[in-house]
Design a protein around this motif. Structure first.
Motif, PDB file in Angstrom:
ATOM      1  N   ASN A  64       0.842  -1.195   0.000  1.00 17.12           N
ATOM      2  CA  ASN A  64       0.000   0.000   0.000  1.00 17.12           C
ATOM      3  C   ASN A  64       0.878   1.245   0.000  1.00 17.12           C
ATOM      4  OD1 ASN A  64      -1.639   1.846   2.516  1.00 17.12           O
ATOM      5  ND2 ASN A  64      -2.357   1.758   0.425  1.00 17.12           N
ATOM      6  N   LEU A  65       0.558   2.188  -0.880  1.00 19.43           N
ATOM      7  CA  LEU A  65       1.286   3.447  -0.954  1.00 19.43           C
ATOM      8  C   LEU A  65       0.364   4.616  -0.632  1.00 19.43           C
ATOM      9  CD1 LEU A  65       3.518   3.396  -4.187  1.00 19.43           C
ATOM     10  CD2 LEU A  65       4.286   3.395  -1.811  1.00 19.43           C
ATOM     11  N   ILE A  66       0.793   5.469   0.306  1.00 18.18           N
ATOM     12  CA  ILE A  66       0.129   6.754   0.521  1.00 18.18           C
ATOM     13  C   ILE A  66       0.703   7.682  -0.535  1.00 18.18           C
ATOM     14  CG2 ILE A  66      -0.284   8.669   2.118  1.00 18.18           C
ATOM     15  CD1 ILE A  66      -1.483   6.012   3.025  1.00 18.18           C
ATOM     16  N   VAL A  67      -0.136   8.183  -1.448  1.00 23.84           N
ATOM     17  CA  VAL A  67       0.391   8.904  -2.609  1.00 23.84           C
ATOM     18  C   VAL A  67       0.192  10.416  -2.545  1.00 23.84           C
ATOM     19  CG1 VAL A  67       0.226   6.911  -4.140  1.00 23.84           C
ATOM     20  CG2 VAL A  67      -1.740   8.418  -3.905  1.00 23.84           C
ATOM     21  N   ASN A  68      -0.056  10.946  -1.343  1.00 27.88           N
ATOM     22  CA  ASN A  68      -0.128  12.402  -1.253  1.00 27.88           C
ATOM     23  C   ASN A  68       1.111  12.968  -0.554  1.00 27.88           C
ATOM     24  OD1 ASN A  68      -0.478  12.106   1.510  1.00 27.88           O
ATOM     25  ND2 ASN A  68      -2.646  12.641   1.511  1.00 27.88           N
ATOM     26  N   LYS A  69       1.138  14.296  -0.371  1.00 30.46           N
ATOM     27  CA  LYS A  69       2.345  14.972   0.118  1.00 30.46           C
ATOM     28  C   LYS A  69       2.704  14.643   1.558  1.00 30.46           C
ATOM     29  CE  LYS A  69       1.905  18.816  -3.114  1.00 30.46           C
ATOM     30  NZ  LYS A  69       1.660  20.271  -3.269  1.00 30.46           N
ATOM     31  N   SER A  70       1.756  14.062   2.307  1.00 34.98           N
ATOM     32  CA  SER A  70       2.070  13.710   3.697  1.00 34.98           C
ATOM     33  C   SER A  70       3.120  12.602   3.764  1.00 34.98           C
ATOM     34  CB  SER A  70       0.798  13.271   4.441  1.00 34.98           C
ATOM     35  OG  SER A  70       0.331  12.029   3.927  1.00 34.98           O
ATOM     36  N   ASN A  71       3.252  11.838   2.684  1.00 35.11           N
ATOM     37  CA  ASN A  71       4.235  10.758   2.640  1.00 35.11           C
ATOM     38  C   ASN A  71       5.469  11.212   1.861  1.00 35.11           C
ATOM     39  OD1 ASN A  71       5.646   8.361   2.597  1.00 35.11           O
ATOM     40  ND2 ASN A  71       4.294   7.353   1.117  1.00 35.11           N
ATOM     41  N   VAL A  72       6.443  11.693   2.574  1.00 36.73           N
ATOM     42  CA  VAL A  72       7.656  12.202   1.917  1.00 36.73           C
ATOM     43  C   VAL A  72       8.494  11.073   1.323  1.00 36.73           C
ATOM     44  CG1 VAL A  72       7.773  14.266   3.359  1.00 36.73           C
ATOM     45  CG2 VAL A  72       8.919  12.179   4.119  1.00 36.73           C
ATOM     46  N   LYS A  73       8.203   9.829   1.707  1.00 39.10           N
ATOM     47  CA  LYS A  73       8.961   8.680   1.196  1.00 39.10           C
ATOM     48  C   LYS A  73       8.335   8.091  -0.073  1.00 39.10           C
ATOM     49  CE  LYS A  73      10.318   7.213   5.876  1.00 39.10           C
ATOM     50  NZ  LYS A  73      10.244   6.112   6.866  1.00 39.10           N
ATOM     51  N   TYR A  74       7.225   8.656  -0.516  1.00 36.88           N
ATOM     52  CA  TYR A  74       6.446   8.062  -1.601  1.00 36.88           C
ATOM     53  C   TYR A  74       7.264   7.722  -2.854  1.00 36.88           C
ATOM     54  CZ  TYR A  74       3.708   8.284  -5.907  1.00 36.88           C
ATOM     55  OH  TYR A  74       3.225   8.047  -7.165  1.00 36.88           O
ATOM     56  N   LYS A  75       8.010   8.670  -3.377  1.00 36.07           N
ATOM     57  CA  LYS A  75       8.720   8.442  -4.641  1.00 36.07           C
ATOM     58  C   LYS A  75       9.761   7.335  -4.506  1.00 36.07           C
ATOM     59  CE  LYS A  75       7.941  12.883  -6.877  1.00 36.07           C
ATOM     60  NZ  LYS A  75       8.555  14.054  -7.553  1.00 36.07           N
ATOM     61  N   GLY A  76      10.469   7.331  -3.407  1.00 33.73           N
ATOM     62  CA  GLY A  76      11.469   6.298  -3.171  1.00 33.73           C
ATOM     63  C   GLY A  76      10.833   4.933  -3.024  1.00 33.73           C
ATOM     64  N   GLN A  77       9.700   4.886  -2.324  1.00 37.31           N
ATOM     65  CA  GLN A  77       8.990   3.617  -2.133  1.00 37.31           C
ATOM     66  C   GLN A  77       8.489   3.066  -3.462  1.00 37.31           C
ATOM     67  OE1 GLN A  77       6.098   5.007   0.675  1.00 37.31           O
ATOM     68  NE2 GLN A  77       7.316   4.419   2.467  1.00 37.31           N
ATOM     69  N   LEU A  78       7.924   3.941  -4.291  1.00 38.78           N
ATOM     70  CA  LEU A  78       7.428   3.522  -5.598  1.00 38.78           C
ATOM     71  C   LEU A  78       8.571   2.981  -6.458  1.00 38.78           C
ATOM     72  CD1 LEU A  78       5.232   3.273  -7.750  1.00 38.78           C
ATOM     73  CD2 LEU A  78       5.608   5.690  -8.318  1.00 38.78           C
ATOM     74  N   GLU A  79       9.696   3.654  -6.411  1.00 37.67           N
ATOM     75  CA  GLU A  79      10.854   3.218  -7.192  1.00 37.67           C
ATOM     76  C   GLU A  79      11.322   1.822  -6.775  1.00 37.67           C
ATOM     77  OE1 GLU A  79      15.430   4.727  -8.115  1.00 37.67           O
ATOM     78  OE2 GLU A  79      13.963   6.151  -7.320  1.00 37.67           O
ATOM     79  N   VAL A  80      11.391   1.584  -5.456  1.00 38.08           N
ATOM     80  CA  VAL A  80      11.822   0.275  -4.949  1.00 38.08           C
ATOM     81  C   VAL A  80      10.823  -0.812  -5.353  1.00 38.08           C
ATOM     82  CG1 VAL A  80      12.167  -1.101  -2.853  1.00 38.08           C
ATOM     83  CG2 VAL A  80      13.192   1.174  -3.038  1.00 38.08           C
ATOM     84  N   LEU A  81       9.535  -0.528  -5.228  1.00 35.70           N
ATOM     85  CA  LEU A  81       8.510  -1.509  -5.596  1.00 35.70           C
ATOM     86  C   LEU A  81       8.601  -1.879  -7.075  1.00 35.70           C
ATOM     87  CD1 LEU A  81       5.417  -0.113  -3.649  1.00 35.70           C
ATOM     88  CD2 LEU A  81       6.655  -2.212  -3.164  1.00 35.70           C
ATOM     89  N   CYS A  82       8.842  -0.889  -7.912  1.00 35.79           N
ATOM     90  CA  CYS A  82       8.945  -1.154  -9.348  1.00 35.79           C
ATOM     91  C   CYS A  82      10.234  -1.888  -9.695  1.00 35.79           C
ATOM     92  CB  CYS A  82       8.850   0.159 -10.139  1.00 35.79           C
ATOM     93  SG  CYS A  82       7.200   0.911 -10.089  1.00 35.79           S
ATOM     94  N   GLU A  83      11.292  -1.610  -8.968  1.00 34.69           N
ATOM     95  CA  GLU A  83      12.562  -2.296  -9.214  1.00 34.69           C
ATOM     96  C   GLU A  83      12.498  -3.759  -8.796  1.00 34.69           C
ATOM     97  OE1 GLU A  83      15.627   1.512  -8.590  1.00 34.69           O
ATOM     98  OE2 GLU A  83      15.501  -0.078  -7.097  1.00 34.69           O
ATOM     99  N   GLU A  84      11.937  -4.021  -7.623  1.00 41.00           N
ATOM    100  CA  GLU A  84      11.916  -5.375  -7.074  1.00 41.00           C
ATOM    101  C   GLU A  84      10.725  -6.194  -7.567  1.00 41.00           C
ATOM    102  OE1 GLU A  84      14.314  -6.723  -5.470  1.00 41.00           O
ATOM    103  OE2 GLU A  84      15.514  -4.905  -5.233  1.00 41.00           O
ATOM    104  N   GLY A  85       9.617  -5.505  -7.841  1.00 40.14           N
ATOM    105  CA  GLY A  85       8.429  -6.170  -8.336  1.00 40.14           C
ATOM    106  C   GLY A  85       7.532  -6.726  -7.240  1.00 40.14           C
ATOM    107  N   CYS A  86       6.233  -6.646  -7.472  1.00 40.72           N
ATOM    108  CA  CYS A  86       5.224  -7.275  -6.603  1.00 40.72           C
ATOM    109  C   CYS A  86       3.993  -7.478  -7.471  1.00 40.72           C
ATOM    110  CB  CYS A  86       4.927  -6.399  -5.373  1.00 40.72           C
ATOM    111  SG  CYS A  86       4.293  -4.750  -5.733  1.00 40.72           S
TER     112      CYS A  86
END
Length: 315
Positions: free
Chosen positions: A72-94
Motif C-alpha cells: 500500500n502506498l500513501i500517494v499524497n504529500k504527507s508521505n515524503v517517502k512516496y517516490k522512493g517507495q514507488l521506485e523500490v517496488l517497481c525495481e523489485e516487483g510485486c
C-alpha cells in the motif's frame, strides 16, 4: 469462489488481507498466500527503503501458487517517502499496489511499466471514475464499515453504485468478518473483498497481545470515530483512554484547519503525531492506548493463526 479478482491476482479466493499500519508484516502475508488469498503491507511500515526492499525479496522467496502479495502506498504529500517507495517496488516487483489518499496517476504509470497491477482506494463515484480513467486495474470501495479511515456510504450503496458505473472490478472494503459477509458483498456486485480488522488478532500480527485481546473483548458497538489521530476521521476501539481524551480535534486545530494556507501543514503535523501515538499503542500497552479497528471485530472470538482466520472466512 472464482471472480475477476481471483483471475487478476491468480489467487484461490477473492480476498485481500488489507494493509494495516504497523500490524501487517511479512509473516502475515506469507500465511495469507499459503491460504490462497492475497496479502498487502503498507510501505510505511518500513522505516527505510532498504528494509522495504528486504521485505519484498523475502515475500518473493515465500510466494506460492494461488497466493499473491502487494504493498500500500500513501500517494499524497504527507508521505515524503512516496517516490522512493514507488521506485523500490517497481525495481523489485510485486503483484499489486494499493494507492490511498491522493492521485494515483504517477503510481499507475510507473507500476504498469513494471508489470504491477494498481488498485485504488475510493469512497465515491467521482474519484472512482477518475482512477478508472487513469488506468487503475480495480477500485477498492472503502465503505462506512471499514476500519481506520473509512468512507461515508454503506457497503450496499457504494459497491452497488460502483459495480454498475465502472468497467473495472470493484473490491469491497469494510464490514467483512465471516463468509456470510463476503457472500453479501459479492451479491452487491463486488468481485472481491479487502479484510483487515479480523487479522489484527492473528498470532502472526506484529502488535501487542493487549491489542489483539482488545479485538476479542470489544465488538462492533465499541468502535467510534476520532479526529485525534491523523486529522481525518478514523475508527478506533472506544477504550477508557479514548473516552477520556475525546474524539474531536482541538479548538486550535479546528481554527487552523479553516485557514487555507495553514490547513495542509496542520494536517501533516497531526498525521505525524497521530502515527507516532498509534505506533506506541501497537508496540507497547500503556494506559494511553489508541487501537485502530473496525466493526468487523464483532466476529473475532479468539486469537488465531492467519490460516484459521482465512478458513473461517471461506467456510
Amino acid at each position: 469462489m472464482q471472480t475477476k479478482l481471483t483471475q487478476l491476482l491468480n489467487i484461490k479466493y477473492p480476498i485481500i488481507q488489507a494493509p494495516m499500519f504497523l500490524v501487517s508484516n511479512v509473516a502475515m502475508v506469507t500465511e495469507a498466500m499459503n491460504a490462497g488469498i492475497a496479502g498487502c503491507i503498507p510501505a510505511l511500515n518500513y522505516r527505510t527503503l532498504e528494509e522495504l526492499r528486504a521485505a519484498i525479496k523475502e515475500l518473493h522467496a515465500n510466494k506460492v501458487e494461488g497466493g499473491s502479495f502487494g504493498f500500500n502506498l500513501i500517494v499524497n504529500k504527507s508521505n515524503v517517502k512516496y517516490k522512493g517507495q514507488l521506485e523500490v517496488l517497481c525495481e523489485e516487483g510485486c503483484d499489486f499496489i494499493i494507492t490511498s489518499l491522493g492521485s494515483p496517476e504517477e503510481t499507475i504509470k510507473q507500476a504498469h511499466k513494471a508489470g504491477i497491477k494498481v488498485f485504488c482506494d475510493v469512497v465515491d463515484l467521482k474519484f472512482a471514475k477518475k482512477v478508472e480513467g487513469l488506468g487503475a486495474d480495480a477500485a477498492i470501495a472503502v465503505n462506512n464499515e471499514a476500519g481506520g479511515h473509512r468512507g461515508n456510504m454503506t457497503p450496499e450503496e457504494l459497491t452497488g453504485l460502483l459495480s454498475k458505473e465502472l468497467s473495472i472490478p470493484v473490491i469491497s472494503a469494510g464490514g467483512v468478518g465471516c463468509k456470510a459477509d463476503i457472500d453479501k458483498m459479492l451479491s452487491y456486485g463486488a468481485e472481491g473483498v479487502s479484510v483487515g480488522s479480523p487479522f489484527i488478532a492473528s498470532i502472526e500480527a506484529g502488535v501487542t497481545d493487549e491489542y489483539k485481546q482488545a479485538c476479542v473483548d470489544y465488538g462492533a458497538d465499541d468502535i467510534v470515530m476520532t479526529e485525534r489521530i491523523s486529522g481525518t476521521p478514523c475508527t478506533v476501539i472506544n477504550t477508557p483512554y479514548v473516552q477520556k481524551i475525546g474524539t474531536k480535534q482541538t479548538w486550535l486545530e479546528s481554527v487552523l484547519n479553516k485557514n487555507r494556507k495553514l490547513k495542509k501543514w496542520v494536517k501533516m503535523i497531526r498525521f505525524s503525531i497521530g502515527m507516532k501515538a498509534t505506533e506506541k499503542a501497537a508496540k507497547k500497552a500503556t494506559y494511553k492506548t489508541v487501537w485502530v479497528a473496525g466493526p468487523s471485530i464483532e466476529h473475532t472470538k479468539e486469537i488465531l493463526p492467519v490460516k484459521d482466520i482465512v478458513a473461517k472466512l471461506i467456510n
